[in-house]
Design a protein around this motif. Structure first.
Motif, PDB file in Angstrom:
ATOM      1  N   VAL A  88      34.670  26.091  38.332  1.00 39.48           N
ATOM      2  CA  VAL A  88      33.958  27.368  38.429  1.00 39.48           C
ATOM      3  C   VAL A  88      34.410  28.279  37.291  1.00 39.48           C
ATOM      4  O   VAL A  88      35.608  28.413  37.028  1.00 39.48           O
ATOM      5  N   LEU A  90      34.088  32.212  36.002  1.00 37.57           N
ATOM      6  CA  LEU A  90      33.714  33.599  36.274  1.00 37.57           C
ATOM      7  C   LEU A  90      33.744  34.357  34.954  1.00 37.57           C
ATOM      8  O   LEU A  90      34.786  34.444  34.302  1.00 37.57           O
ATOM      9  N   GLU A 106      34.909  43.526  41.511  1.00 39.25           N
ATOM     10  CA  GLU A 106      34.098  42.329  41.740  1.00 39.25           C
ATOM     11  C   GLU A 106      34.917  41.061  41.488  1.00 39.25           C
ATOM     12  O   GLU A 106      34.839  40.101  42.250  1.00 39.25           O
ATOM     13  N   ARG A 107      35.696  41.070  40.411  1.00 37.87           N
ATOM     14  CA  ARG A 107      36.524  39.904  40.077  1.00 37.87           C
ATOM     15  C   ARG A 107      37.525  39.606  41.184  1.00 37.87           C
ATOM     16  O   ARG A 107      37.694  38.457  41.602  1.00 37.87           O
ATOM     17  N   LEU A 110      35.808  38.207  44.342  1.00 40.60           N
ATOM     18  CA  LEU A 110      35.403  36.809  44.158  1.00 40.60           C
ATOM     19  C   LEU A 110      36.599  35.874  44.249  1.00 40.60           C
ATOM     20  O   LEU A 110      36.533  34.819  44.900  1.00 40.60           O
ATOM     21  N   LEU A 150      29.659  25.498  38.384  1.00 40.49           N
ATOM     22  CA  LEU A 150      29.161  26.782  38.870  1.00 40.49           C
ATOM     23  C   LEU A 150      29.626  27.879  37.925  1.00 40.49           C
ATOM     24  O   LEU A 150      30.800  27.910  37.525  1.00 40.49           O
ATOM     25  N   HIS A 152      29.444  32.181  37.394  1.00 42.13           N
ATOM     26  CA  HIS A 152      29.100  33.527  37.858  1.00 42.13           C
ATOM     27  C   HIS A 152      29.244  34.455  36.666  1.00 42.13           C
ATOM     28  O   HIS A 152      30.328  34.603  36.103  1.00 42.13           O
ATOM     29  N   TRP A 153      28.142  35.084  36.257  1.00 42.89           N
ATOM     30  CA  TRP A 153      28.149  35.976  35.089  1.00 42.89           C
ATOM     31  C   TRP A 153      27.894  37.406  35.556  1.00 42.89           C
ATOM     32  O   TRP A 153      26.891  37.700  36.189  1.00 42.89           O
ATOM     33  N   SER A 154      28.806  38.293  35.213  1.00 37.58           N
ATOM     34  CA  SER A 154      28.677  39.700  35.572  1.00 37.58           C
ATOM     35  C   SER A 154      28.718  40.546  34.303  1.00 37.58           C
ATOM     36  O   SER A 154      29.573  40.343  33.439  1.00 37.58           O
ATOM     37  N   PHE A 195      24.889  32.096  38.628  1.00 38.60           N
ATOM     38  CA  PHE A 195      24.588  33.341  39.355  1.00 38.60           C
ATOM     39  C   PHE A 195      24.729  34.497  38.381  1.00 38.60           C
ATOM     40  O   PHE A 195      25.790  34.698  37.784  1.00 38.60           O
ATOM     41  N   SER A 197      24.871  38.428  37.796  1.00 35.81           N
ATOM     42  CA  SER A 197      25.051  39.763  38.354  1.00 35.81           C
ATOM     43  C   SER A 197      24.886  40.747  37.203  1.00 35.81           C
ATOM     44  O   SER A 197      25.829  41.374  36.726  1.00 35.81           O
TER      45      SER A 197
END
Length: 209
Positions: A88, A90, A106-107, A110, A150, A152-154, A195, A197
């Motif tokens: 994963v 992030l 957020e970090r 998660l 996976l 997750h991009w914010s 994902f 964000s």
């Protein structure tokens, strides 16, 4: 190998995706036959359907070789079966001068989720990129991890563009196509889930039926 041994139908199926997979090739008993033993060591990763077509290696396929008389207890069988670590990534990206986001909260939420809900049940590798994420940093991280399942991009975004720090210290925008190509080139396979964000990164603004 691609044309005569595996054949066109099998090669088309194997090279249709760049998703990371394992090809387990089971051969007849080699015994004392030196030719059969040598054939068992053939690097199938170099197989390609034609000179201008991608090889299995370029399509993120790992080859595991076993023989009928050595399959039981063969390290290749165990390696293929144990390659189940969920990887994963992030990403918390922002460019200089952009409006600050609540990325730290957020970090942490998660990471708490993964440690509380995922890691007790599933072997996983969780990597984090933040504080001035650049295209080069992304490429280096993906290459080092050999790809991710996976992502997750914010961060900030607009229609089909994600914001990150440019190599010159300014702002750079990365399109969806460019992000997909970056993952393919750096890691050899596409993430199964991405994902986003990021505001408007997947919006239907100005879309007309």
């Amino acid at each position: 190998l691609g044309q005569e041994v595996l054949g066109a139908d099998i090669m088309r199926e194997l090279t249709a995706s760049r998703q990371r997979r394992t090809l387990l090739v089971k051969l007849p008993p080699t015994g004392a036959d030196p030719l059969a033993a040598a054939f068992a060591r053939v690097p199938y990763e170099i197989a390609r359907l034609a000179p201008d077509k991608p090889s299995l290696m370029e399509c993120a396929i790992i080859t595991r070789m076993v023989t009928a008389d050595t399959a039981e207890g063969d390290p290749a069988m165990r390696a293929a079966a144990s390659d189940d670590t969920l990887r994963v990534l992030l990403v918390f990206a922002e460019a200089p001068g952009s409006r600050p986001l609540a990325m730290r909260q957020e970090r942490q939420e998660l990471l708490d989720l993964f440690y509380r809900e995922i890691l007790p049940k599933k072997r996983a590798q969780i990597d984090v990129l933040c504080h001035g994420v650049t295209r080069a940093a992304l490429t280096e991280q993906i290459t080092a991890a050999q790809g991710y399942h996976l992502v997750h991009w914010s961060g900030h975004g607009r229609l089909n563009f994600l914001e990150l720090r440019g190599e010159d210290g300014g702002k750079e925008e990365l399109s969806g196509e460019a992000l997909a190509q970056l993952f393919a080139d750096a890691g050899g396979f596409m993430p199964q889930i991405v994902f986003l964000s990021a505001c408007l990164s997947g919006a239907f603004v100005d879309i007309r039926s």
